[in-house]
Write a protein that holds these residues in place. Sequence first.
Motif: not given
Lengths: 267, 267
Positions: A190-194, B112-115
Amino acid sequence: MALTLLRRKCVAGTDRAEGSDDTLVTGPVVVLIEPQLGENIGMAARAMMNCGLTDMRLVKPRDEWPNQYAEAAASGATMVIERARVYDTTEAAIADLQMVYATTARSRDMTTEVVTPREAVVRMKKDETCGVRSGVMFGKEAKGLKNDDVALANSILTVPLNPVFTSLNLAQAVFALGYEWFQLGTETEDAVLAIPKETRLANKMELQGLFDHLETELDDSGFFHVLEKKPTMVRNIRNVLQRARFTEQEVRTFRGIITSLVKKRKS
Amino acid sequence: MALTLLRRKCVAGTDRAEGSDDTLVTGPVVVLIEPQLGENIGMAARAMMNCGLTDMRLVKPRDEWPNQYAEAAASGATMVIERARVYDTTEAAIADLQMVYATTARSRDMTTEVVTPREAVVRMKKDETCGVRSGVMFGKEAKGLKNDDVALANSILTVPLNPVFTSLNLAQAVFALGYEWFQLGTETEDAVLAIPKETRLANKMELQGLFDHLETELDDSGFFHVLEKKPTMVRNIRNVLQRARFTEQEVRTFRGIITSLVKKRKS
């Protein structure tokens, strides 16, 4: 053992082996009934490909097939367009499918189960493990499906939409189905930090180094002139910096910023 | 009391009263950055309206605005088109928003956070109850967002899609967001049985009447000629008829069918 369990869950007479030539195809078949604009067929093909669906069937498309507008609008989803099959009747197009859904926004004067795309894809997935193939029928752009086509379906599929504006573009309707199908299969977080390859999240020691550096320079510059407020201010500053989840590289950048600002003041 | 609780959950400085003129608008703002084709703007507006979103902003649209192609493609979502505001810079378009998401399919060389859209709308809904307004930026058709625009966002929003075909039509990207937003707010049942007003589901007495009628006539016609098989056959017939969930009207229709078939045989 696993196979036995799987078989036990499946409905009789729908053994995997029966649909041998289609075994590798997954996901619902998209059946467009009397589509009018080639461009809409193309956009629907693109939406299918976006979502990993590949089996498109056309019942009496208004314009000639193959159709150059469809190919152009598919924007690279050529495989779907090239494999699309054309039929003269809805019955022929769905003959090999065991479960068929009819998409419609209007309520019909029929006793039929109405399911959301989210619920439908769960059923389709479950059915697929038992070798049951599903298809979804979409009607022509202006009028949607005829009641006679709806009567061929097991269930009605209705996309929950703004009640005062439910008229969905054909490709959007196909996308709503495909999107839900793909979400079911994907394991996307659902959410990851790239984080770029060449760096990583800073550890607490590196972050503490940044805090110490900053607080020392702030002390030095007289920032904490009301001494009793210092603990609160320090806590607030640390809080906001913690929230930003610095990478190791960003810690270095910010320490450089502090050094640079101090240098300007000191010079 | 309820208000106190609500306020306590909200971030300081984002009190509802502040955004007074926009209080009635709900859902994320859709920010199209340098959109090229008016038709795509129109289709995006239609997708927004389908999902109950109304606040569209355009940053440097390539063609003149108002745009006749946009109006035509909006297919009735005129309200969204008419209220759309045009800006010279991304900064100006998002100035009043507190949370901004950047849609992109490509991974960027940024931390950056990816959601997912599904996760993003949950956050937006929660934020909205605290008076925090969210916006989602969409880049131009061919190239997507520039890194400078992405850097203005709190998070990246990526639609999980077929990894070998991620290029989404602009209106489809807007729809993926709007669709998830609307699903969150809707109370549509996953599956319901739609029944025409003039009838209702049959009760068990009516269904038993159908069974009795059918079984009596089958007895009479010699259908159960292997007597020891009768109990199983009766059970199977009742099963399949139970599964169909007859309405009271359909029970009457089927009893009529039985009578008619019998009449033909008897005559």
